[in-house]
Design an enzyme around this catalytic site. Structure first.
Site, PDB file in Angstrom:
ATOM      1  CE1 TYR A 143      -3.197  -2.820   0.137  1.00 48.42           C
ATOM      2  CE2 TYR A 143      -4.031  -1.935   2.189  1.00 48.42           C
ATOM      3  CZ  TYR A 143      -4.131  -2.838   1.151  1.00 48.42           C
ATOM      4  OH  TYR A 143      -5.149  -3.746   1.132  1.00 48.42           O
ATOM      5  CE  LYS A 194       0.316 -19.097  -0.485  1.00 49.77           C
ATOM      6  NZ  LYS A 194      -0.537 -20.265  -0.173  1.00 49.77           N
ATOM      7  CG  ASP A 227      -3.484 -20.402   1.360  1.00 53.57           C
ATOM      8  OD1 ASP A 227      -2.690 -20.205   2.302  1.00 53.57           O
ATOM      9  OD2 ASP A 227      -3.198 -21.114   0.377  1.00 53.57           O
ATOM     10  CG  ASP A 251      -7.527  -4.043   3.655  1.00 54.73           C
ATOM     11  OD1 ASP A 251      -8.570  -3.937   4.329  1.00 54.73           O
ATOM     12  OD2 ASP A 251      -7.309  -3.365   2.644  1.00 54.73           O
ATOM     13  CG  ASP A 255     -12.973  -6.294   5.336  1.00 53.14           C
ATOM     14  OD1 ASP A 255     -12.851  -5.574   6.352  1.00 53.14           O
ATOM     15  OD2 ASP A 255     -12.982  -5.837   4.182  1.00 53.14           O
TER      16      ASP A 255
END
Length: 354
Positions: A143, A194, A227, A251, A255
């Site tokens: 970001y 990851k 994942d 992020d 959610d």
């Protein structure tokens, strides 16, 4: 996890923002005032930042306004976003600029299923409970805007977004996560990344967690690929206590956390600079500006109210923060299927603090 002794006066910058932002912020301030009473003086300054300013002047966050905001002790933000503004303009020019300039390197997002709140998860999945917090790095990752595009608009267009990860940035957010884990009963920390394919950044995160863990021997740790973490969040969320992760993964999984804890309308967050002397931290609901229901009194202000509770704890008003969370818990337990307006919910929570 408050970071200071209780103040007697607080300079509060308020950014209501767009859409439902002004509505939910109004209720958040109502609850804040009820929680602190006459014990603490709040000097509030409101800033009209967001879509209105951009449409009027083309600006998102003028340097002079940023300098003023920096002089405050803490910031409360409602929501930013408007379909009439090109995607990324307000997000990068306002939200991310505030986070990066004020060094909000800890993005803190709790996930707790309160009594009386319905989760989309089956009851047997919740046998081990749901009460964890995500510590998301807030100033690095993909970001930061390190990237670009060439041959734009042609069949040979190339677009890059570079994920920036520094040893300094990772170390300080990992240490914050360990401190939070050490203060919780379960004392458990999960690194989510990851590193099997993102080998450079992922292994820097892994090595940092291993090194810092030596200074917190009472905290147990584990690791999940991102994942796999999403799978466990919907199959066994009770395994999580404190999660530490990077900006992008954080992020996304927060959610999911908000959804399984009863919906994004209950999800609070803090963008924190733990060094209060350096810059003010900012607290905001996770949800967006919801322009489709703006001005209709349909927005649930609970996420903003819980963000106010986090704000109070951050500035050292622990008792007031606990009162806010308790009032929210009582309201949620008694809420049932009643449909109430934004102001009715705010009034109901504030009345429990009288």
């Amino acid at each position: 996890m408050s970071t200071s002794t209780a103040p007697t006066s607080v300079r509060l910058a308020v950014i209501p923002g767009d859409g439902i932002g002004p509505e939910v912020v109004n209720e958040g301030l109502k609850v804040l005032n009820a929680a602190v009473g006459n014990e603490v003086s709040f000097e509030t300054t409101e800033y009209d930042l967001g879509a209105r300013l951009w449409h009027k002047t083309g600006e998102t966050l003028p340097d002079s306004v940023l300098a003023e905001i920096r002089q405050h002790d803490v910031i409360l933000l409602g929501a930013i976003g408007d379909p009439g503004v090109p995607s990324g303009v307000l997000e990068r020019g306002l939200l991310l600029r505030l986070r990066f300039t004020l060094d909000h390197y800890v993005n803190l997002r709790p996930a707790r299923l309160y009594p009386g709140v319905t989760s989309p998860l089956a009851p047997h999945v919740l046998e081990n409970g749901l009460d964890f917090v995500v510590v998301r790095e807030g100033t690095e990752g993909p970001y930061v805007g390190n990237g670009g595009a060439v041959r734009t608009g042609t069949p040979h267009e190339i677009a890059t977004e570079v994920s920036v990860n520094t040893a300094f940035g990772i170390d300080r957010v990992v240490r914050d996560a360990f401190r939070r884990a050490a203060a919780r009963p379960r004392k458990h920390l999960t690194l989510v990344h990851k590193h099997n394919v993102l080998t450079h950044a992922g292994h820097l995160w892994r090595r940092t967690v291993e090194a810092v863990n030596a200074e917190f021997p009472d905290v147990t740790t584990d690791y999940l690929h991102v994942d796999a973490a999403t799978i466990f969040m919907v199959q066994n969320p009770g395994r999580f206590d404190v999660i530490v992760t990077d900006n992008l993964f954080g992020d996304i999984i927060t959610d999911i956390a908000g959804a399984i804890a009863g919906g994004i309308g209950l999800a609070a967050s803090g963008n924190i600079n733990p060094d209060r002397s350096a810059a003010p931290s900012m607290f905001e609901p996770v949800h967006g500006s919801a322009p489709d229901i703006a001005g209709q009194g349909k927005a649930d202000p609970t996420a903003t109210v819980l963000s106010v509770g986090m704000l109070l704890e951050h500035i050292g008003l622990d008792k007031a923060a606990q009162k806010v969370e308790q009032a929210v818990a009582e309201d949620l337990a008694a809420r049932g299927d009643r449909v109430r307006t934004t102001s009715e919910i705010g009034e109901a929570i504030a009345s429990r603090l009288a």
